[in-house]
Scaffold this motif. Structure first.
Motif, mmCIF file in Angstrom:
data_model
loop_
_atom_site.group_PDB
_atom_site.id
_atom_site.type_symbol
_atom_site.label_atom_id
_atom_site.label_comp_id
_atom_site.label_asym_id
_atom_site.label_seq_id
_atom_site.Cartn_x
_atom_site.Cartn_y
_atom_site.Cartn_z
ATOM 1 N N GLY A 40 26.305 -26.879 -69.278
ATOM 2 C CA GLY A 40 27.131 -27.843 -69.978
ATOM 3 C C GLY A 40 28.092 -28.294 -69.041
ATOM 4 O O GLY A 40 29.224 -28.109 -69.554
ATOM 5 N N SER A 41 27.996 -28.709 -67.732
ATOM 6 C CA SER A 41 29.027 -28.788 -66.986
ATOM 7 C C SER A 41 29.916 -30.082 -67.480
ATOM 8 O O SER A 41 31.178 -30.152 -67.042
ATOM 9 N N GLY A 42 29.322 -31.144 -67.970
ATOM 10 C CA GLY A 42 30.054 -32.195 -68.567
ATOM 11 C C GLY A 42 30.867 -32.904 -67.303
ATOM 12 O O GLY A 42 30.092 -33.455 -66.393
ATOM 13 N N LEU A 85 32.919 -29.080 -65.018
ATOM 14 C CA LEU A 85 33.934 -27.803 -65.042
ATOM 15 C C LEU A 85 32.977 -26.665 -65.753
ATOM 16 O O LEU A 85 32.391 -26.860 -66.873
ATOM 17 N N GLU A 90 23.117 -30.111 -67.327
ATOM 18 C CA GLU A 90 23.829 -30.847 -68.485
ATOM 19 C C GLU A 90 22.729 -31.883 -68.919
ATOM 20 O O GLU A 90 22.076 -32.465 -68.189
ATOM 21 N N PRO A 91 22.782 -32.005 -70.299
ATOM 22 C CA PRO A 91 21.778 -32.627 -70.923
ATOM 23 C C PRO A 91 22.114 -34.306 -71.177
ATOM 24 O O PRO A 91 21.161 -35.095 -71.006
ATOM 25 N N ARG A 104 26.694 -38.258 -68.063
ATOM 26 C CA ARG A 104 27.053 -37.133 -67.615
ATOM 27 C C ARG A 104 26.350 -36.586 -66.106
ATOM 28 O O ARG A 104 27.059 -36.414 -65.205
ATOM 29 N N ARG A 116 18.734 -28.870 -71.410
ATOM 30 C CA ARG A 116 19.313 -27.890 -72.265
ATOM 31 C C ARG A 116 19.167 -26.618 -71.798
ATOM 32 O O ARG A 116 17.977 -26.167 -71.400
ATOM 33 N N ALA A 117 19.999 -25.563 -71.735
ATOM 34 C CA ALA A 117 19.867 -24.258 -71.454
ATOM 35 C C ALA A 117 18.825 -23.509 -72.062
ATOM 36 O O ALA A 117 17.995 -22.704 -71.517
ATOM 37 N N GLU A 118 18.525 -24.037 -73.234
ATOM 38 C CA GLU A 118 17.431 -23.162 -74.256
ATOM 39 C C GLU A 118 15.986 -23.753 -73.763
ATOM 40 O O GLU A 118 14.878 -23.174 -74.449
ATOM 41 N N ARG A 149 31.968 -23.366 -69.740
ATOM 42 C CA ARG A 149 33.242 -23.421 -70.454
ATOM 43 C C ARG A 149 33.262 -24.483 -71.478
ATOM 44 O O ARG A 149 32.473 -25.624 -71.283
ATOM 45 N N ALA A 150 33.575 -23.994 -72.872
ATOM 46 C CA ALA A 150 33.854 -25.215 -73.832
ATOM 47 C C ALA A 150 32.208 -25.744 -74.232
ATOM 48 O O ALA A 150 32.343 -26.778 -74.280
ATOM 49 N N TRP A 209 21.578 -18.819 -75.668
ATOM 50 C CA TRP A 209 21.188 -19.891 -74.430
ATOM 51 C C TRP A 209 21.296 -19.552 -72.996
ATOM 52 O O TRP A 209 20.278 -19.988 -72.183
HETATM 53 C C1 LIG Z 1 32.805 -29.976 -74.584
HETATM 54 S S1 LIG Z 1 31.842 -30.284 -73.182
HETATM 55 C C2 LIG Z 1 32.427 -29.204 -71.901
HETATM 56 C C3 LIG Z 1 32.159 -29.537 -70.606
HETATM 57 C C4 LIG Z 1 32.879 -29.018 -69.485
HETATM 58 N N1 LIG Z 1 31.952 -27.343 -69.387
HETATM 59 C C5 LIG Z 1 33.936 -28.634 -69.543
HETATM 60 O O1 LIG Z 1 34.719 -27.660 -69.842
HETATM 61 O O2 LIG Z 1 34.905 -29.735 -69.738
HETATM 62 C C6 LIG Z 1 30.277 -29.264 -73.729
HETATM 63 C C7 LIG Z 1 29.185 -29.785 -72.638
HETATM 64 O O3 LIG Z 1 28.203 -28.950 -72.831
HETATM 65 C C8 LIG Z 1 26.827 -29.792 -73.208
HETATM 66 N N2 LIG Z 1 25.728 -29.101 -73.613
HETATM 67 C C9 LIG Z 1 25.753 -29.063 -75.062
HETATM 68 N N3 LIG Z 1 24.601 -28.313 -75.630
HETATM 69 C C10 LIG Z 1 24.130 -27.857 -74.496
HETATM 70 C C11 LIG Z 1 22.914 -27.067 -73.954
HETATM 71 N N4 LIG Z 1 22.212 -26.528 -75.117
HETATM 72 N N5 LIG Z 1 22.636 -26.947 -72.776
HETATM 73 C C12 LIG Z 1 23.413 -27.311 -71.714
HETATM 74 N N6 LIG Z 1 24.330 -28.093 -71.933
HETATM 75 C C13 LIG Z 1 24.887 -28.517 -73.530
HETATM 76 C C14 LIG Z 1 27.003 -31.120 -73.390
HETATM 77 O O4 LIG Z 1 26.463 -32.236 -73.274
HETATM 78 C C15 LIG Z 1 28.736 -31.267 -72.834
HETATM 79 O O5 LIG Z 1 28.565 -31.938 -71.502
#
Ligand SMILES: C[S@@+](CC[C@H](N)C(=O)[O-])C[C@H]1O[C@@H](n2cnc3c(N)ncnc32)[C@H](O)[C@@H]1O
Length: 220
Positions: A71-73, A76, A94-95, A99, A120-122, A139-140, A150
């Motif tokens: 979930g790098s977004g 980060l 990242e899904p 992004r 997605r991780a899962e 993170r987040a 996950w």
């Molecule tokens: C709130 S953002 C945080 C992004 C970054 N990690 C940060 O700290 O700014 C959450 C991120 O997790 C990704 N995400 C959500 N569910 C996920 C999953 N099951 N597997 C991988 N990434 C996922 C979302 O697409 C989103 O980019």
């Protein structure tokens, strides 16, 4: 943190790769808000709250590790970690298509040797392709229980999940300890990273993935 102390911390964390870190902050500053990657209020605190806060998790990452950042977004913690630690082999997962596009642009502009995967991780295919990592970072992304479910399957046995968390980290550990164990995790431990570098150190929850026999016992 004052501008001077941010500059000192950035030098300490990124060393002679400070130019790459500055270029990343500039990309976030100029495009991060318009592309919906960071909130407008974050622009003035990109270094301390985001980039340095992320990079310092490198203190818990072994040399030469294979890392999957889930979930790098905006990148980060994976991008700052990749800049600070060129010894690591880092995959950003990242899904969201937009992004993923951003991450590819960042990697290209900074000339960073990172791999970007959409998924997605899962997902079964993601687990097949990326499983066996030494370290999984997040993170987040989700509460600890969900995160463990996950992310731990992406780590090798005795590999670790490093979850960057806020002030509620200790509470989350207490609340989700059993769920973490059911997902094959060992006892979560809380560490501060960035002490002596950041005014407010980052909090990281470290969860080892138990080897298979111990995981079966944890399921009973
Ligand atoms: C709130 S953002 C945080 C992004 C970054 N990690 C940060 O700290 O700014 C959450 C991120 O997790 C990704 N995400 C959500 N569910 C996920 C999953 N099951 N597997 C991988 N990434 C996922 C979302 O697409 C989103 O980019």
């Amino acid at each position: 943190m004052s501008l001077d102390s941010v500059a000192v911390a950035a030098r300490t964390v990124f060393g002679d790769r400070i130019d790459q870190a500055e270029a990343y902050v500039e990309l976030l500053r100029v495009h991060g808000v318009e592309r919906g990657l960071i909130g407008p209020r974050e622009v003035d605190r990109l270094w301390e709250r985001h980039v340095l806060n992320s990079a310092v998790i490198g203190e818990r990452v072994p040399k030469g590790a294979r890392v999957v950042d889930v979930g790098s977004g905006a990148g980060l913690p994976g991008v700052p970690l990749a800049i600070a630690r060129p010894d690591l082999d880092i995959v950003l997962l990242e899904p969201m298509a937009r992004r993923v596009e951003w991450l590819a642009e960042v990697a290209d502009k900074l000339d960073l040797p990172i791999t970007i995967v959409r998924g997605r991780a899962e997902e079964r295919q993601v687990r097949a392709d990326l499983g066996g990592a030494d370290v999984v970072t997040a993170r987040a992304v989700a509460p600890l229980a969900k995160l463990a479910g996950w992310c731990l399957p992406l780590a090798r046995p005795e590999g670790i999940l490093l979850a960057l968390k806020g002030a509620s980290a200790a509470e989350e550990i207490e609340r989700d300890r059993d769920a973490v164990r059911r997902s094959g995790g060992g006892t979560p431990e809380l560490f501060e990273v960035g002490t002596g570098v950041l005014e407010v150190p980052s909090l990281v929850v470290v969860i080892p993935r138990l080897p298979a026999p111990a995981r079966r016992k944890g399921k009973k």
